[in-house]
Design a protein around this motif. Structure first.
Motif, PDB file in Angstrom:
ATOM      1  N   SER A   1      13.876 -37.084   9.158  1.00  0.00           N
ATOM      2  CA  SER A   1      14.339 -36.231   8.067  1.00  0.00           C
ATOM      3  C   SER A   1      13.158 -35.590   7.341  1.00  0.00           C
ATOM      4  O   SER A   1      13.196 -34.397   7.003  1.00  0.00           O
ATOM      5  N   TRP A   2      12.075 -36.353   7.101  1.00  0.00           N
ATOM      6  CA  TRP A   2      10.892 -35.835   6.417  1.00  0.00           C
ATOM      7  C   TRP A   2      10.249 -34.721   7.235  1.00  0.00           C
ATOM      8  O   TRP A   2       9.922 -33.650   6.706  1.00  0.00           O
ATOM      9  N   ASN A   3      10.079 -34.965   8.520  1.00  0.00           N
ATOM     10  CA  ASN A   3       9.480 -33.959   9.404  1.00  0.00           C
ATOM     11  C   ASN A   3      10.310 -32.682   9.471  1.00  0.00           C
ATOM     12  O   ASN A   3       9.767 -31.580   9.560  1.00  0.00           O
ATOM     13  N   GLU A   4      11.614 -32.857   9.441  1.00  0.00           N
ATOM     14  CA  GLU A   4      12.534 -31.720   9.483  1.00  0.00           C
ATOM     15  C   GLU A   4      12.328 -30.834   8.244  1.00  0.00           C
ATOM     16  O   GLU A   4      12.260 -29.611   8.345  1.00  0.00           O
ATOM     17  N   LYS A   5      12.234 -31.492   7.083  1.00  0.00           N
ATOM     18  CA  LYS A   5      12.019 -30.759   5.826  1.00  0.00           C
ATOM     19  C   LYS A   5      10.624 -30.119   5.795  1.00  0.00           C
ATOM     20  O   LYS A   5      10.459 -28.995   5.295  1.00  0.00           O
ATOM     21  N   PHE A   6       9.637 -30.824   6.317  1.00  0.00           N
ATOM     22  CA  PHE A   6       8.277 -30.290   6.352  1.00  0.00           C
ATOM     23  C   PHE A   6       8.229 -29.025   7.210  1.00  0.00           C
ATOM     24  O   PHE A   6       7.583 -28.035   6.842  1.00  0.00           O
ATOM     25  N   ASN A   7       8.938 -29.048   8.332  1.00  0.00           N
ATOM     26  CA  ASN A   7       9.010 -27.873   9.215  1.00  0.00           C
ATOM     27  C   ASN A   7       9.697 -26.697   8.515  1.00  0.00           C
ATOM     28  O   ASN A   7       9.316 -25.546   8.690  1.00  0.00           O
ATOM     29  N   GLN A   8      10.704 -27.025   7.712  1.00  0.00           N
ATOM     30  CA  GLN A   8      11.398 -25.983   6.935  1.00  0.00           C
ATOM     31  C   GLN A   8      10.437 -25.371   5.911  1.00  0.00           C
ATOM     32  O   GLN A   8      10.453 -24.164   5.662  1.00  0.00           O
ATOM     33  N   LEU A   9       9.599 -26.233   5.316  1.00  0.00           N
ATOM     34  CA  LEU A   9       8.628 -25.767   4.327  1.00  0.00           C
ATOM     35  C   LEU A   9       7.576 -24.872   4.982  1.00  0.00           C
ATOM     36  O   LEU A   9       7.166 -23.854   4.405  1.00  0.00           O
ATOM     37  N   CYS A  10       7.151 -25.240   6.193  1.00  0.00           N
ATOM     38  CA  CYS A  10       6.188 -24.416   6.944  1.00  0.00           C
ATOM     39  C   CYS A  10       6.770 -23.024   7.201  1.00  0.00           C
ATOM     40  O   CYS A  10       6.073 -22.014   7.061  1.00  0.00           O
ATOM     41  N   ALA A  11       8.042 -23.000   7.581  1.00  0.00           N
ATOM     42  CA  ALA A  11       8.726 -21.730   7.847  1.00  0.00           C
ATOM     43  C   ALA A  11       8.846 -20.900   6.563  1.00  0.00           C
ATOM     44  O   ALA A  11       8.672 -19.678   6.580  1.00  0.00           O
TER      45      ALA A  11
ATOM     46  N   ILE B   1       0.390 -36.702   2.809  1.00  0.00           N
ATOM     47  CA  ILE B   1      -0.428 -35.896   1.886  1.00  0.00           C
ATOM     48  C   ILE B   1      -1.274 -34.913   2.686  1.00  0.00           C
ATOM     49  O   ILE B   1      -1.372 -33.729   2.351  1.00  0.00           O
ATOM     50  N   GLU B   2      -1.874 -35.404   3.780  1.00  0.00           N
ATOM     51  CA  GLU B   2      -2.704 -34.557   4.646  1.00  0.00           C
ATOM     52  C   GLU B   2      -1.886 -33.424   5.248  1.00  0.00           C
ATOM     53  O   GLU B   2      -2.349 -32.281   5.323  1.00  0.00           O
ATOM     54  N   GLN B   3      -0.670 -33.756   5.676  1.00  0.00           N
ATOM     55  CA  GLN B   3       0.202 -32.733   6.263  1.00  0.00           C
ATOM     56  C   GLN B   3       0.518 -31.639   5.241  1.00  0.00           C
ATOM     57  O   GLN B   3       0.478 -30.452   5.563  1.00  0.00           O
ATOM     58  N   MET B   4       0.827 -32.071   4.016  1.00  0.00           N
ATOM     59  CA  MET B   4       1.159 -31.119   2.949  1.00  0.00           C
ATOM     60  C   MET B   4      -0.065 -30.283   2.574  1.00  0.00           C
ATOM     61  O   MET B   4       0.035 -29.073   2.372  1.00  0.00           O
TER      62      MET B   4
END
Length: 211
Positions: A133-143, A184-187
């Motif tokens: 779920s976290w990765n899914e949201k992170f990908n949405q944020l990247c987009a 944190i690094e990913q963000m």
């Protein structure tokens, strides 16, 4: 023979031999069924009686039967939806969602058999739903950043309300020191601003200095 005939009649009517123990009408038959399972476990059930019970599709392990039933439901869900993340807030899939959650708990406790684990892996079950779920949201944020040039998603934006709430939750987790260094690094890698107000103040200050 009398009990066997009753069980055969039950099977003909219900399509299975899992007689409910909490039904007054079938209580005695259910006890007899449990006793046959016990005899098999103790290896004291005659081969003749075993064959008779097999002939009507007798299920020796009701727990195993229940697991297979739920697995087949999950397989059908996966075929229809392309994933195994069964929603818990849907009345139609509520029971299946609970079963899926329990399988994840068993894996976490290392009490899920390797055979069952393989079966669930064969339909690509996602064991770590929170991570997914976290990765899914992170990908949405990247987009979102690619499209808008920044990561400041508003919670009041109807189209991105869910993502905006998630972004806000990451800031809260960061402030509380409960966000992992990996996340944190990913963000940081996409230029995420942790303190939106502080950043806004600096921008205004820099503009004033330039002026």
């Amino acid at each position: 023979n009398e009990k066997f005939n009753q069980l055969r009649a039950f099977h003909a009517q219900n399509g299975h031999c899992n007689v409910p123990q909490n039904d007054e009408q079938t209580k005695d038959l259910a006890k007899w069924v449990s006793y046959q399972r016990l005899l098999l476990k103790k290896k004291t059930l005659s081969s003749n009686r075993m064959q008779q019970l097999y002939s009507i599709g007798f299920n020796w392990d009701p727990c195993d039967h229940f697991w297979n039933e739920k697995f087949n439901q999950l397989r059908a869900f996966h075929a229809q939806n392309g994933h195994c993340n069964v929603p818990q807030n849907d009345e139609q899939t509520k029971d299946l969602a609970k079963w899926v959650s329990y399988q994840r708990l068993l894996l976490k406790k290392k009490t899920l058999s390797s055979n069952r684990m393989q079966q669930l892996n064969s339909i690509d079950i996602n064991w770590h739903l929170c991570y997914h779920s976290w990765n899914e949201k992170f990908n949405q944020l990247c987009a979102f950043k690619t499209q808008n040039g920044h990561c400041n998603v508003s919670q009041y934006d109807a189209q991105n309300k869910s993502l905006g709430q998630w972004v806000n939750n990451q800031r809260i987790a960061y402030k509380k020191n409960t966000l992992s260094s990996d996340r944190i690094e990913q963000m940081n890698s996409i230029g995420f601003i942790w303190d939106q107000y502080d950043h806004s103040w600096k921008d205004t200050f820099d503009e004033l200095c330039a002026f």
